[in-house]
Design an enzyme around this catalytic site. Sequence first.
Site, PDB file in Angstrom:
ATOM      1  N   LYS A   1       0.809  -1.191   0.000  1.00  0.00           N
ATOM      2  CA  LYS A   1       0.000   0.000   0.000  1.00  0.00           C
ATOM      3  C   LYS A   1       0.857   1.261   0.000  1.00  0.00           C
ATOM      4  O   LYS A   1       0.392   2.348  -0.305  1.00  0.00           O
ATOM      5  CB  LYS A   1      -0.883   0.001   1.265  1.00  0.00           C
ATOM      6  CG  LYS A   1      -1.787  -1.196   1.401  1.00  0.00           C
ATOM      7  CD  LYS A   1      -2.494  -1.146   2.774  1.00  0.00           C
ATOM      8  CE  LYS A   1      -3.276  -2.420   2.996  1.00  0.00           C
ATOM      9  NZ  LYS A   1      -3.824  -2.494   4.364  1.00  0.00           N
ATOM     10  N   GLY A   2       2.127   1.084   0.382  1.00  0.00           N
ATOM     11  CA  GLY A   2       2.986   2.238   0.665  1.00  0.00           C
ATOM     12  C   GLY A   2       3.175   3.224  -0.470  1.00  0.00           C
ATOM     13  O   GLY A   2       3.334   4.415  -0.242  1.00  0.00           O
TER      14      GLY A   2
ATOM     15  N   GLU B   1       7.574   2.286  -6.343  1.00  0.00           N
ATOM     16  CA  GLU B   1       7.698   1.891  -4.935  1.00  0.00           C
ATOM     17  C   GLU B   1       7.851   3.126  -4.052  1.00  0.00           C
ATOM     18  O   GLU B   1       8.270   4.187  -4.531  1.00  0.00           O
ATOM     19  CB  GLU B   1       8.950   1.011  -4.763  1.00  0.00           C
ATOM     20  CG  GLU B   1       8.693  -0.420  -4.412  1.00  0.00           C
ATOM     21  CD  GLU B   1       8.050  -0.669  -3.061  1.00  0.00           C
ATOM     22  OE1 GLU B   1       7.220   0.125  -2.595  1.00  0.00           O
ATOM     23  OE2 GLU B   1       8.377  -1.705  -2.466  1.00  0.00           O
ATOM     24  N   ASP B   2       7.537   2.955  -2.779  1.00  0.00           N
ATOM     25  CA  ASP B   2       7.738   4.049  -1.829  1.00  0.00           C
ATOM     26  C   ASP B   2       9.203   4.167  -1.427  1.00  0.00           C
ATOM     27  O   ASP B   2       9.764   5.255  -1.381  1.00  0.00           O
ATOM     28  CB  ASP B   2       6.854   3.833  -0.582  1.00  0.00           C
ATOM     29  CG  ASP B   2       6.954   2.418  -0.004  1.00  0.00           C
ATOM     30  OD1 ASP B   2       7.742   1.595  -0.503  1.00  0.00           O
ATOM     31  OD2 ASP B   2       6.224   2.132   0.966  1.00  0.00           O
TER      32      ASP B   2
ATOM     33  N   ASP C   1      14.793  -0.409   0.636  1.00  0.00           N
ATOM     34  CA  ASP C   1      15.526  -0.515   1.903  1.00  0.00           C
ATOM     35  C   ASP C   1      16.596  -1.606   1.714  1.00  0.00           C
ATOM     36  O   ASP C   1      17.663  -1.346   1.159  1.00  0.00           O
ATOM     37  CB  ASP C   1      14.493  -0.845   2.991  1.00  0.00           C
ATOM     38  CG  ASP C   1      15.059  -0.939   4.380  1.00  0.00           C
ATOM     39  OD1 ASP C   1      16.187  -0.497   4.599  1.00  0.00           O
ATOM     40  OD2 ASP C   1      14.369  -1.464   5.281  1.00  0.00           O
TER      41      ASP C   1
ATOM     42  N   LYS D   1      17.088   3.968   0.681  1.00  0.00           N
ATOM     43  CA  LYS D   1      17.934   3.805   1.880  1.00  0.00           C
ATOM     44  C   LYS D   1      19.144   2.977   1.465  1.00  0.00           C
ATOM     45  O   LYS D   1      19.246   1.799   1.787  1.00  0.00           O
ATOM     46  CB  LYS D   1      17.142   3.015   2.935  1.00  0.00           C
ATOM     47  CG  LYS D   1      16.708   3.813   4.145  1.00  0.00           C
ATOM     48  CD  LYS D   1      16.178   2.886   5.223  1.00  0.00           C
ATOM     49  CE  LYS D   1      14.795   3.262   5.664  1.00  0.00           C
ATOM     50  NZ  LYS D   1      14.235   2.370   6.699  1.00  0.00           N
TER      51      LYS D   1
ATOM     52  N   PHE E   1      13.564   4.989  10.198  1.00  0.00           N
ATOM     53  CA  PHE E   1      12.263   4.447   9.820  1.00  0.00           C
ATOM     54  C   PHE E   1      11.322   5.622   9.609  1.00  0.00           C
ATOM     55  O   PHE E   1      11.063   6.394  10.535  1.00  0.00           O
ATOM     56  CB  PHE E   1      11.723   3.509  10.909  1.00  0.00           C
ATOM     57  CG  PHE E   1      10.475   2.814  10.480  1.00  0.00           C
ATOM     58  CD1 PHE E   1      10.536   1.685   9.669  1.00  0.00           C
ATOM     59  CD2 PHE E   1       9.233   3.303  10.845  1.00  0.00           C
ATOM     60  CE1 PHE E   1       9.377   1.059   9.237  1.00  0.00           C
ATOM     61  CE2 PHE E   1       8.067   2.683  10.420  1.00  0.00           C
ATOM     62  CZ  PHE E   1       8.144   1.554   9.614  1.00  0.00           C
ATOM     63  N   VAL E   2      10.836   5.781   8.384  1.00  0.00           N
ATOM     64  CA  VAL E   2      10.036   6.961   8.044  1.00  0.00           C
ATOM     65  C   VAL E   2       8.564   6.600   7.843  1.00  0.00           C
ATOM     66  O   VAL E   2       8.234   5.459   7.487  1.00  0.00           O
ATOM     67  CB  VAL E   2      10.586   7.670   6.777  1.00  0.00           C
ATOM     68  CG1 VAL E   2      11.944   8.288   7.060  1.00  0.00           C
ATOM     69  CG2 VAL E   2      10.674   6.716   5.592  1.00  0.00           C
TER      70      VAL E   2
ATOM     71  N   ASP F   1       3.676   3.663   6.345  1.00  0.00           N
ATOM     72  CA  ASP F   1       2.960   3.487   7.611  1.00  0.00           C
ATOM     73  C   ASP F   1       3.846   3.004   8.738  1.00  0.00           C
ATOM     74  O   ASP F   1       4.955   2.511   8.530  1.00  0.00           O
ATOM     75  CB  ASP F   1       1.847   2.452   7.429  1.00  0.00           C
ATOM     76  CG  ASP F   1       2.409   1.031   7.396  1.00  0.00           C
ATOM     77  OD1 ASP F   1       3.357   0.784   6.613  1.00  0.00           O
ATOM     78  OD2 ASP F   1       1.925   0.179   8.168  1.00  0.00           O
TER      79      ASP F   1
ATOM     80  N   ARG G   1      -0.226   6.840   7.046  1.00  0.00           N
ATOM     81  CA  ARG G   1      -0.132   6.874   5.576  1.00  0.00           C
ATOM     82  C   ARG G   1      -0.718   8.173   5.021  1.00  0.00           C
ATOM     83  O   ARG G   1      -0.349   8.621   3.950  1.00  0.00           O
ATOM     84  CB  ARG G   1      -0.934   5.720   4.958  1.00  0.00           C
ATOM     85  CG  ARG G   1      -0.356   4.351   5.231  1.00  0.00           C
ATOM     86  CD  ARG G   1      -1.031   3.332   4.319  1.00  0.00           C
ATOM     87  NE  ARG G   1      -0.872   1.977   4.803  1.00  0.00           N
ATOM     88  CZ  ARG G   1       0.181   1.213   4.581  1.00  0.00           C
ATOM     89  NH1 ARG G   1       1.203   1.679   3.903  1.00  0.00           N
ATOM     90  NH2 ARG G   1       0.235  -0.020   5.041  1.00  0.00           N
TER      91      ARG G   1
HETATM   92  P1  5GP Z   1      12.995  -3.889   1.333  1.00  0.00           P
HETATM   93  O1  5GP Z   1      12.474  -5.164   0.765  1.00  0.00           O
HETATM   94  O2  5GP Z   1      13.751  -3.029   0.338  1.00  0.00           O
HETATM   95  O3  5GP Z   1      13.810  -4.122   2.602  1.00  0.00           O
HETATM   96  O4  5GP Z   1      11.777  -3.079   1.884  1.00  0.00           O
HETATM   97  C1  5GP Z   1      10.865  -2.486   1.085  1.00  0.00           C
HETATM   98  C2  5GP Z   1       9.561  -2.243   1.816  1.00  0.00           C
HETATM   99  O5  5GP Z   1       9.741  -2.134   3.239  1.00  0.00           O
HETATM  100  C3  5GP Z   1       8.996  -0.926   1.386  1.00  0.00           C
HETATM  101  O6  5GP Z   1       8.143  -1.107   0.302  1.00  0.00           O
HETATM  102  C4  5GP Z   1       8.253  -0.473   2.622  1.00  0.00           C
HETATM  103  O7  5GP Z   1       6.950  -0.997   2.599  1.00  0.00           O
HETATM  104  C5  5GP Z   1       8.997  -1.074   3.771  1.00  0.00           C
HETATM  105  N1  5GP Z   1       9.920  -0.103   4.384  1.00  0.00           N
HETATM  106  C6  5GP Z   1      11.268  -0.050   4.282  1.00  0.00           C
HETATM  107  N2  5GP Z   1      11.771   0.997   4.974  1.00  0.00           N
HETATM  108  C7  5GP Z   1      10.715   1.618   5.537  1.00  0.00           C
HETATM  109  C8  5GP Z   1      10.566   2.781   6.357  1.00  0.00           C
HETATM  110  O8  5GP Z   1      11.509   3.489   6.736  1.00  0.00           O
HETATM  111  N3  5GP Z   1       9.292   3.101   6.713  1.00  0.00           N
HETATM  112  C9  5GP Z   1       8.195   2.380   6.350  1.00  0.00           C
HETATM  113  N4  5GP Z   1       7.023   2.803   6.766  1.00  0.00           N
HETATM  114  N5  5GP Z   1       8.295   1.279   5.565  1.00  0.00           N
HETATM  115  C10 5GP Z   1       9.537   0.908   5.168  1.00  0.00           C
END
Ligand code: 5GP
Length: 176
Positions: free
Chosen positions: A42-43, A98-99, A102, A131, A152-153, A159, A165
Amino acid sequence: MQIKDLKVLFTEEQLQNKVKELAERINQEYKSEELITICVLKGAVMFAVDLVKNLTMPVKMEFIRLSSYGSGTVSSGKVHAVDISLPDLNDKNVLIIEDIVDTGHTAKFLLDFINNNFKTKSTKFCSLLDKKISRAAEIEPDYYGFEIDDKFVVGYGLDFDGYFRNLKYIAYSDKV
Ligand code: 5GP
């Protein structure tokens, strides 16, 4: 995490300016070629909606739902497909929206999924936030808005336990 503890990282104005800048780059790149956008729910919903409003080529919007976080703030590294039904993407220009990238596991999962199931014309990845410092999988977004450090944002689609959100800005809290 409480709203009173949130510190603004990017204001509404900064976000909207960045969205327009990214859309401009995407418009330059694809010109009038059709583009299928895939918003990762949903992000990414706020970002995707604002971004596509600034695109000038013929656009179709698709949505998929994945999750890698539970109710906490640490990525599990295990990407879980909740709803990944997509139309035929063969010979299409595909842009995943994507939002945040990470660890990169989600982005890698999605890119592999699309490239293993379709022979697209192009597959690119656009993330509002990056990130880079937390990266574990080998992936770089083709487009990203802001690089952030290991905070963590929340806000603008992102969210914490389902909340925040709806904020028009992006913020973080030292008290998680
Ligand atoms: P990854 O698979 O790259 O570790 O993580 C991606 C997903 O983790 C993002 O789509 C998001 O939903 C969540 N995520 C990663 N970092 C953050 C953050 O700082 N805040 C929030 N709310 N979600 C995050």
